[in-house]
Scaffold this motif. Structure first.
Motif, mmCIF file in Angstrom:
data_model
loop_
_atom_site.group_PDB
_atom_site.id
_atom_site.type_symbol
_atom_site.label_atom_id
_atom_site.label_comp_id
_atom_site.label_asym_id
_atom_site.label_seq_id
_atom_site.Cartn_x
_atom_site.Cartn_y
_atom_site.Cartn_z
ATOM 1 N N ILE A 192 83.160 -26.198 -49.270
ATOM 2 C CA ILE A 192 82.950 -27.634 -49.468
ATOM 3 C C ILE A 192 84.122 -28.381 -48.848
ATOM 4 C CG2 ILE A 192 82.647 -29.494 -51.139
ATOM 5 C CD1 ILE A 192 81.466 -27.486 -53.076
ATOM 6 N N LEU A 193 83.826 -29.315 -47.953
ATOM 7 C CA LEU A 193 84.850 -30.094 -47.266
ATOM 8 C C LEU A 193 84.678 -31.574 -47.588
ATOM 9 C CD1 LEU A 193 84.749 -28.388 -43.738
ATOM 10 C CD2 LEU A 193 86.221 -27.826 -45.686
ATOM 11 N N GLN A 194 85.783 -32.228 -47.906
ATOM 12 C CA GLN A 194 85.766 -33.649 -48.246
ATOM 13 C C GLN A 194 86.261 -34.470 -47.054
ATOM 14 O OE1 GLN A 194 88.317 -33.816 -51.631
ATOM 15 N NE2 GLN A 194 86.834 -32.916 -53.046
ATOM 16 N N ALA A 195 85.456 -35.424 -46.606
ATOM 17 C CA ALA A 195 85.854 -36.315 -45.515
ATOM 18 C C ALA A 195 86.599 -37.510 -46.079
ATOM 19 C CB ALA A 195 84.626 -36.778 -44.741
ATOM 20 N N GLN A 196 87.688 -37.887 -45.405
ATOM 21 C CA GLN A 196 88.471 -39.014 -45.886
ATOM 22 C C GLN A 196 88.926 -39.872 -44.712
ATOM 23 O OE1 GLN A 196 92.650 -38.809 -47.828
ATOM 24 N NE2 GLN A 196 91.212 -38.854 -49.538
ATOM 25 N N SER A 197 88.778 -41.191 -44.857
ATOM 26 C CA SER A 197 89.264 -42.142 -43.864
ATOM 27 C C SER A 197 90.344 -42.994 -44.499
ATOM 28 C CB SER A 197 88.123 -43.035 -43.358
ATOM 29 O OG SER A 197 88.632 -44.135 -42.627
ATOM 30 N N ALA A 198 91.520 -43.055 -43.860
ATOM 31 C CA ALA A 198 92.649 -43.802 -44.418
ATOM 32 C C ALA A 198 92.334 -45.288 -44.559
ATOM 33 C CB ALA A 198 93.882 -43.605 -43.543
ATOM 34 N N SER A 199 91.460 -45.806 -43.698
ATOM 35 C CA SER A 199 91.113 -47.224 -43.757
ATOM 36 C C SER A 199 89.845 -47.476 -44.565
ATOM 37 C CB SER A 199 90.940 -47.769 -42.340
ATOM 38 O OG SER A 199 89.944 -47.041 -41.649
ATOM 39 N N GLY A 200 89.296 -46.412 -45.148
ATOM 40 C CA GLY A 200 88.105 -46.574 -45.976
ATOM 41 C C GLY A 200 86.822 -46.731 -45.210
ATOM 42 N N ASN A 201 86.832 -46.381 -43.923
ATOM 43 C CA ASN A 201 85.628 -46.526 -43.106
ATOM 44 C C ASN A 201 84.616 -45.424 -43.403
ATOM 45 O OD1 ASN A 201 86.440 -48.844 -41.725
ATOM 46 N ND2 ASN A 201 87.549 -47.673 -40.181
ATOM 47 N N ILE A 202 83.394 -45.660 -42.983
ATOM 48 C CA ILE A 202 82.324 -44.676 -43.123
ATOM 49 C C ILE A 202 82.640 -43.474 -42.246
ATOM 50 C CG2 ILE A 202 79.844 -44.289 -42.814
ATOM 51 C CD1 ILE A 202 79.499 -47.332 -43.103
ATOM 52 N N THR A 203 82.275 -42.268 -42.699
ATOM 53 C CA THR A 203 82.484 -41.054 -41.909
ATOM 54 C C THR A 203 81.156 -40.341 -41.677
ATOM 55 O OG1 THR A 203 82.945 -39.758 -43.900
ATOM 56 C CG2 THR A 203 84.835 -40.734 -42.750
ATOM 57 N N ARG A 204 81.179 -39.423 -40.712
ATOM 58 C CA ARG A 204 79.969 -38.658 -40.384
ATOM 59 C C ARG A 204 80.397 -37.303 -39.815
ATOM 60 N NH1 ARG A 204 75.869 -41.672 -36.488
ATOM 61 N NH2 ARG A 204 75.202 -42.680 -38.419
ATOM 62 N N TRP A 205 79.649 -36.251 -40.174
ATOM 63 C CA TRP A 205 79.940 -34.895 -39.706
ATOM 64 C C TRP A 205 79.071 -34.536 -38.500
ATOM 65 C CZ3 TRP A 205 83.962 -32.165 -41.553
ATOM 66 C CH2 TRP A 205 84.479 -32.509 -42.809
ATOM 67 N N HIS A 206 79.648 -33.731 -37.588
ATOM 68 C CA HIS A 206 78.953 -33.324 -36.361
ATOM 69 C C HIS A 206 79.204 -31.844 -36.082
ATOM 70 C CE1 HIS A 206 78.521 -37.639 -35.055
ATOM 71 N NE2 HIS A 206 79.564 -37.744 -35.846
ATOM 72 N N LEU A 207 78.324 -31.267 -35.281
ATOM 73 C CA LEU A 207 78.500 -29.881 -34.842
ATOM 74 C C LEU A 207 79.201 -29.777 -33.496
ATOM 75 C CD1 LEU A 207 75.059 -28.340 -35.896
ATOM 76 C CD2 LEU A 207 77.291 -27.967 -36.970
ATOM 77 N N THR A 208 79.293 -30.890 -32.761
ATOM 78 C CA THR A 208 79.981 -30.904 -31.469
ATOM 79 C C THR A 208 80.863 -32.144 -31.373
ATOM 80 O OG1 THR A 208 78.223 -32.121 -30.327
ATOM 81 C CG2 THR A 208 78.043 -29.705 -30.353
ATOM 82 N N ASN A 209 81.767 -32.144 -30.403
ATOM 83 C CA ASN A 209 82.694 -33.253 -30.210
ATOM 84 C C ASN A 209 82.118 -34.337 -29.306
ATOM 85 O OD1 ASN A 209 85.066 -34.640 -30.621
ATOM 86 N ND2 ASN A 209 86.256 -33.468 -29.149
#
Length: 244
Positions: free
Chosen positions: A141-158
Motif C-alpha cells: 500500500i502506497l500513500q500519495a502526498q502533495s506538499a501543496s495539497g494538489n490532486i495526485t494520480r498514479w501511472h504505469l509509465t512516465n
C-alpha cells in the motif's frame, strides 16, 4: 490578381541598346489569417496545440511549419479547418502558409506563437510510507502526498499515459487506487517483476495543468522472497513463505 502591368522608359542621352528581360513571374496565394477563437494556442506542457487559419483562396490548404524556412510541414488542413499537432514543451513559434497540394509555391509564412504553461514539479510529491523493501507475497500500500495539497494520480509509465484506475492488472500484478485517498494497493507482486516501477503525477489547480510527460515522480518498489538471518542481525527481517 490576374493581370500584371509593367511600365518602363528609356534613359535619355545614352547611345546604347536598352532592354528589360523578364524571366518569370510567380503568383503566390494570399497569406493565411489566424482564427483566434477556433484555436487553442495556450496549452499545458507536453500537450498538443490546435490551430485554425483561413485564406481567401478557394480550396487552399494551410500548412504549418516549425520554422520560417523548414520544408516539411508539422501538419496541414484545408482552409477553415483545425489542425492539431505537438506535443510542445516550451513556448515557441510555428509558421502557417497557404498553398495547394503538389504546388511548390506557397504564401508568405504567418508566425503564430504557442504559449506553453509549465507543468507542476514532481519535487512537491512524495510517498511517505514507501519502504526500502517488500516481501513479494504481501499486499503493498502506497500513500500519495502533495506538499501543496494538489490532486495526485498514479501511472504505469512516465509518459502520463497508462493511468491506474481500479483493478488494473499487468503481468499478473493488480494495481488498485482508492479514490477516497489515492492510495495505491498492489497485489500479486512477483519476483520476476522486481523492481516494480510506478509513477506519480499531480494537478496544479491554479494553472489547470497536470505534470508534463517525462516529469512524473518515479516510485520504485523493491521485492524480496526471503531474507535469510545473519549473525550481524539480532532480529533479522524475514518474509514468510507458505508451505505447499
Amino acid at each position: 490578381v490576374d493581370k500584371i502591368t509593367f511600365e518602363y522608359s528609356a534613359v535619355l542621352g545614352l547611345n546604347v541598346a536598352q532592354s528589360v528581360d523578364i524571366y518569370e513571374f510567380i503568383k503566390r496565394p494570399a497569406s493565411p489569417i489566424l482564427d483566434v477563437n477556433a484555436s487553442n494556442l495556450t496549452i499545458c506542457q507536453g500537450t498538443a496545440a490546435t490551430v485554425q487559419a483561413t485564406t481567401s483562396i478557394p480550396n487552399a490548404t494551410i500548412y504549418y511549419y516549425e520554422s520560417a524556412t523548414s520544408t516539411t510541414p508539422l501538419a496541414s488542413a484545408p482552409s477553415g479547418q483545425s489542425a492539431t499537432f505537438g506535443a510542445f514543451f516550451n513556448t515557441t513559434l510555428i509558421y502557417a502558409a497557404s498553398g495547394f497540394p503538389g504546388c511548390s509555391y506557397q504564401s508568405r509564412r504567418l508566425p503564430i506563437e504557442v504559449t506553453v504553461i509549465e507543468g507542476p514539479s514532481n519535487t512537491e510529491l512524495s510517498v511517505p510510507n514507501l519502504l526500502p523493501i517488500y516481501c513479494a507475497s504481501e499486499e503493498i500500500i502506497l500513500q500519495a502526498q502533495s506538499a501543496s495539497g494538489n490532486i495526485t494520480r498514479w501511472h504505469l509509465t512516465n509518459t502520463f499515459n497508462n493511468i491506474i484506475y481500479t483493478d488494473t492488472t499487468v503481468n499478473g500484478i493488480t494495481y488498485t487506487v482508492n479514490p477516497a485517498n489515492q492510495e495505491l494497493i498492489i497485489t500479486g507482486a512477483q519476483m520476476s517483476s522486481n523492481p516494480i516501477q510506478v509513477y506519480l503525477s499531480t494537478f496544479n489547480i491554479s494553472t489547470g495543468c497536470w505534470s508534463a510527460p517525462g516529469g512524473l515522480l518515479p516510485v520504485e518498489i523493491n521485492l524480496q522472497d526471503e531474507n535469510a538471518p545473519t549473525l550481524a542481525s539480532t532480529f533479522p527481517s524475514t518474509c514468510l513463505i507458505e508451505a505447499s
